[in-house]
Design an enzyme around this catalytic site. Structure first.
Site, PDB file in Angstrom:
ATOM      1  N   THR A 176       0.825  -1.208   0.000  1.00  0.00           N
ATOM      2  CA  THR A 176       0.000   0.000   0.000  1.00  0.00           C
ATOM      3  C   THR A 176       0.860   1.259   0.000  1.00  0.00           C
ATOM      4  OG1 THR A 176      -1.617  -1.275   1.267  1.00  0.00           O
ATOM      5  CG2 THR A 176      -1.989   1.086   1.123  1.00  0.00           C
ATOM      6  N   TYR A 196       5.184 -12.566   5.194  1.00  0.00           N
ATOM      7  CA  TYR A 196       4.070 -11.966   4.458  1.00  0.00           C
ATOM      8  C   TYR A 196       3.779 -12.825   3.229  1.00  0.00           C
ATOM      9  CZ  TYR A 196       1.572  -8.197   1.884  1.00  0.00           C
ATOM     10  OH  TYR A 196       0.667  -7.445   1.181  1.00  0.00           O
ATOM     11  N   LYS A 231       1.646 -12.480   8.119  1.00  0.00           N
ATOM     12  CA  LYS A 231       0.553 -11.731   7.537  1.00  0.00           C
ATOM     13  C   LYS A 231      -0.005 -12.589   6.409  1.00  0.00           C
ATOM     14  CE  LYS A 231      -0.715  -7.638   4.852  1.00  0.00           C
ATOM     15  NZ  LYS A 231      -0.259  -6.388   4.191  1.00  0.00           N
ATOM     16  N   ILE A 240      -3.791  -6.257   9.217  1.00  0.00           N
ATOM     17  CA  ILE A 240      -2.960  -5.258   8.555  1.00  0.00           C
ATOM     18  C   ILE A 240      -3.787  -4.751   7.385  1.00  0.00           C
ATOM     19  CG2 ILE A 240      -0.782  -4.821   7.350  1.00  0.00           C
ATOM     20  CD1 ILE A 240       0.493  -6.984   9.076  1.00  0.00           C
TER      21      ILE A 240
END
Length: 320
Positions: free
Chosen positions: A51, A139, A167, A209
């Site tokens: 992001t 992740y 994540k 998240i």
């Protein structure tokens, strides 16, 4: 390494990187966003994730964004530094730099483009963690990396001292349930998918998240807090109000829609770097409508926003 990690629970915002129309980083606005999230009850900030447009940020600016966030937050909120790369040596460099400036943890993504084997993924993460001196959250986001970690690879990496969490941006509740069953509570699983985050937290994940929390920080904090506490009535109520915006913010590649929304709210200027481009005209009504469903009323003309349906009063995050 003997790494100790105090799990961050609740809503962790995958923070955008504010930019001018020509792609220059807006450092003052970046600092203001950190202050705003602290005021709104956000539980943690993830700097330089997808992001944050990490793929188009130079190494120097990448490290500086993490450093500035730690310095400006000044202990008021935990900072997680995104330090993944498809080059193991680059991931090591970024991880060491982030740990040096004092992040609470690093977030390291499965190497993209290279399409490594499961053995390659394991060796990559092991090399990154062992070269550093701090906790690392793995992740897994196969929509961006193509390659995904298997359950067995994640279980093997749990045995590496310094790997403290995952994540999970797969949206695969079944796989997440298996991981929660097979891993001890000391291993922190975080949702990376706003649409399924509440369900994952109710099953035992530590938090979310979030992309959506860039525009609805208080409400996402409340949703995560309710899920951590097992408050099903509040989870259902908030989830229904946020369902449309969770979908709309991914109508084009993230962070295109969320940056468009934030610009309309007066939070940031409308700027990003190629190859990303502004929100397509055909999706403007969809995102605008979803923002309205979520209780965000835009002011016209000029920037500014307010919530027409404020979230419940904030409570302290549930401890886990």
């Amino acid at each position: 390494m003997g790494t100790k990690y105090s799990a961050i629970c609740g809503s962790l915002v995958a923070l955008v990187t504010p930019m001018t129309s020509d792609g220059a980083i807006e450092w003052d606005i970046f600092r203001k966003l950190i202050d705003w999230h602290i005021e709104q009850g956000t539980d943690g900030l993830v700097i330089m994730g997808s992001t944050g447009e990490t793929a188009t940020i130079s190494t120097d600016d990448h490290i500086e964004l993490i450093r500035v966030s730690v310095e400006h937050a000044a202990g008021r909120i935990p900072i997680i530094g995104g330090t993944g790369a498809n080059s193991t040596s680059e991931a090591i460099e970024l991880t060491r730099a982030a740990q040096k400036v004092g992040v609470a943890a690093c977030l390291s993504v499965v190497p993209y483009y290279n399409k490594p084997t499961q053995a390659g993924i394991y060796q990559h993460f092991r090399a990154v963690v062992e070269a550093g001196d701090g906790p690392v959250i793995l992740y897994d986001v196969p929509s961006r990396t193509i390659t995904s970690m298997t359950v067995e690879t994640i279980l093997a990496l749990f045995e590496v001292d310094g790997v403290v969490g995952l994540k999970d941006a797969t949206g695969d509740i079944g796989r997440a349930n298996e991981l929660l069953h097979r891993l001890p509570p000391s291993f922190s699983i975080y949702s990376g998918d706003d649409a399924t985050a509440a369900a994952l937290i109710l099953m035992g994940a530590k938090g979310n998240i979030s992309v959506t929390a860039n525009i609805l920080p208080t409400r996402m904090h409340e949703l995560c807090t309710a899920a951590l506490a097992g408050d099903l009535a509040t989870v259902r109520s908030l989830s229904r109000r946020m369902a449309a915006i969770n979908q709309a913010l991914f109508i084009e590649s993230n962070p295109i829609p969320v940056k468009w929304a934030m610009a309309r709210m007066g939070l940031i200027p409308e700027g990003m770097r190629l190859p990303l481009t502004p929100l397509s005209a055909q999706y403007v009504d969809t995102v605008t409508s979803a923002m309205g469903d979520a209780g965000i009323r835009l002011h016209s003309p000029g920037p500014g926003f307010d919530l027409i349906d404020p979230p419940p009063a904030r409570r302290s995050p549930a401890s886990q």
